[in-house]
Design an enzyme around this catalytic site. Sequence first.
Site, PDB file in Angstrom:
ATOM      1  CB  ILE A 281      -0.969  -0.020   1.213  1.00 28.73           C
ATOM      2  CG1 ILE A 281      -2.183   0.857   0.963  1.00 28.73           C
ATOM      3  CG2 ILE A 281      -0.262   0.385   2.507  1.00 28.73           C
ATOM      4  CD1 ILE A 281      -3.320   0.616   1.941  1.00 28.73           C
TER       5      ILE A 281
ATOM      6  CG  HIS B  81       5.467  -9.286   5.245  1.00 30.87           C
ATOM      7  ND1 HIS B  81       5.194  -9.259   6.590  1.00 30.87           N
ATOM      8  CD2 HIS B  81       6.140  -8.139   4.975  1.00 30.87           C
ATOM      9  CE1 HIS B  81       5.670  -8.139   7.105  1.00 30.87           C
ATOM     10  NE2 HIS B  81       6.267  -7.443   6.152  1.00 30.87           N
ATOM     11  CG  LEU B  82       9.737 -13.652   1.300  1.00 28.49           C
ATOM     12  CD1 LEU B  82       9.069 -14.339   2.480  1.00 28.49           C
ATOM     13  CD2 LEU B  82       9.953 -14.638   0.159  1.00 28.49           C
ATOM     14  CG  HIS B  83       9.098  -6.227   1.983  1.00 29.90           C
ATOM     15  ND1 HIS B  83       8.297  -5.113   2.059  1.00 29.90           N
ATOM     16  CD2 HIS B  83       9.235  -6.669   3.258  1.00 29.90           C
ATOM     17  CE1 HIS B  83       7.972  -4.885   3.321  1.00 29.90           C
ATOM     18  NE2 HIS B  83       8.534  -5.824   4.076  1.00 29.90           N
TER      19      HIS B  83
ATOM     20  CG  ASN C 151      11.980  -5.508   7.074  1.00 33.86           C
ATOM     21  OD1 ASN C 151      13.173  -5.488   6.795  1.00 33.86           O
ATOM     22  ND2 ASN C 151      11.091  -4.738   6.465  1.00 33.86           N
TER      23      ASN C 151
ATOM     24  N   GLY D 240      12.709  -3.434  11.414  1.00 36.30           N
ATOM     25  CA  GLY D 240      11.765  -2.717  10.558  1.00 36.30           C
ATOM     26  C   GLY D 240      10.441  -3.429  10.338  1.00 36.30           C
ATOM     27  CD  GLN D 241       7.808  -8.948  11.497  1.00 38.00           C
ATOM     28  OE1 GLN D 241       8.783  -9.371  12.141  1.00 38.00           O
ATOM     29  NE2 GLN D 241       6.787  -9.700  11.145  1.00 38.00           N
TER      30      GLN D 241
HETATM   31  P1  5GP Z   1       7.179  -4.688   7.317  1.00 35.56           P
HETATM   32  O1  5GP Z   1       7.543  -3.287   7.733  1.00 35.56           O
HETATM   33  O2  5GP Z   1       6.390  -5.380   8.399  1.00 35.56           O
HETATM   34  O3  5GP Z   1       8.344  -5.499   6.823  1.00 35.56           O
HETATM   35  O4  5GP Z   1       6.256  -4.530   6.060  1.00 35.56           O
HETATM   36  C1  5GP Z   1       4.875  -4.319   6.157  1.00 35.56           C
HETATM   37  C2  5GP Z   1       4.438  -3.737   4.849  1.00 35.56           C
HETATM   38  O5  5GP Z   1       3.045  -3.833   4.763  1.00 35.56           O
HETATM   39  C3  5GP Z   1       4.795  -2.245   4.680  1.00 35.56           C
HETATM   40  O6  5GP Z   1       5.632  -2.074   3.529  1.00 35.56           O
HETATM   41  C4  5GP Z   1       3.447  -1.564   4.538  1.00 35.56           C
HETATM   42  O7  5GP Z   1       3.461  -0.503   3.611  1.00 35.56           O
HETATM   43  C5  5GP Z   1       2.548  -2.711   4.096  1.00 35.56           C
HETATM   44  N1  5GP Z   1       1.171  -2.577   4.506  1.00 35.56           N
HETATM   45  C6  5GP Z   1       0.713  -2.230   5.730  1.00 35.56           C
HETATM   46  N2  5GP Z   1      -0.622  -2.222   5.766  1.00 35.56           N
HETATM   47  C7  5GP Z   1      -1.036  -2.576   4.516  1.00 35.56           C
HETATM   48  C8  5GP Z   1      -2.320  -2.756   3.930  1.00 35.56           C
HETATM   49  O8  5GP Z   1      -3.373  -2.579   4.547  1.00 35.56           O
HETATM   50  N3  5GP Z   1      -2.357  -3.137   2.623  1.00 35.56           N
HETATM   51  C9  5GP Z   1      -1.222  -3.348   1.907  1.00 35.56           C
HETATM   52  N4  5GP Z   1      -1.383  -3.708   0.637  1.00 35.56           N
HETATM   53  N5  5GP Z   1       0.005  -3.198   2.421  1.00 35.56           N
HETATM   54  C10 5GP Z   1       0.101  -2.823   3.715  1.00 35.56           C
END
Ligand code: 5GP
Length: 112
Positions: A31, A98-100, A85, A91-92
């Site tokens: 998002i 999840h994998l980016h 992360n 940074g999680q």
């Molecule tokens: P993290 O920081 O945990 O590694 O990554 C979480 C990711 O989830 C972030 O890049 C953030 O932008 C994304 N994210 C958070 N909430 C939502 C959502 O409601 N929908 C989508 N599509 N992505 C989300």
Amino acid sequence: MADNIFLKIINKEIPAEIIYEDDITIAFNDISPKAPTHILVVPKKEIKKLSETSKQDQEILGHLLLVVKKITDKYQIKDFRVIVNNGAGAGQTVFHLHLHILAGRDFGWPPG
Ligand code: 5GP
């Protein structure tokens, strides 16, 4: 109701731009993209983070990387970065594994 945002997406309680889905995995656009292409590959099983996985998750973990390959093949993405992360200090922000997949620009090394 699911209690984390990715479970809500998995359960179709909230919308997402879904790129790929099978019995084990769902992948959708981030998002708040950090690169022109920013896709999240998420196991449907509720796993909070990589460090909480075990041998019994081997198939899921392998499958996630094969889904990365499937998506990058499909969209002909040749250069990309895959990031996990693990933990708030890394940074999680969403505590569902999840994998980016990031692509479409140059990336520095080491990462910030
Ligand atoms: P993290 O920081 O945990 O590694 O990554 C979480 C990711 O989830 C972030 O890049 C953030 O932008 C994304 N994210 C958070 N909430 C939502 C959502 O409601 N929908 C989508 N599509 N992505 C989300």
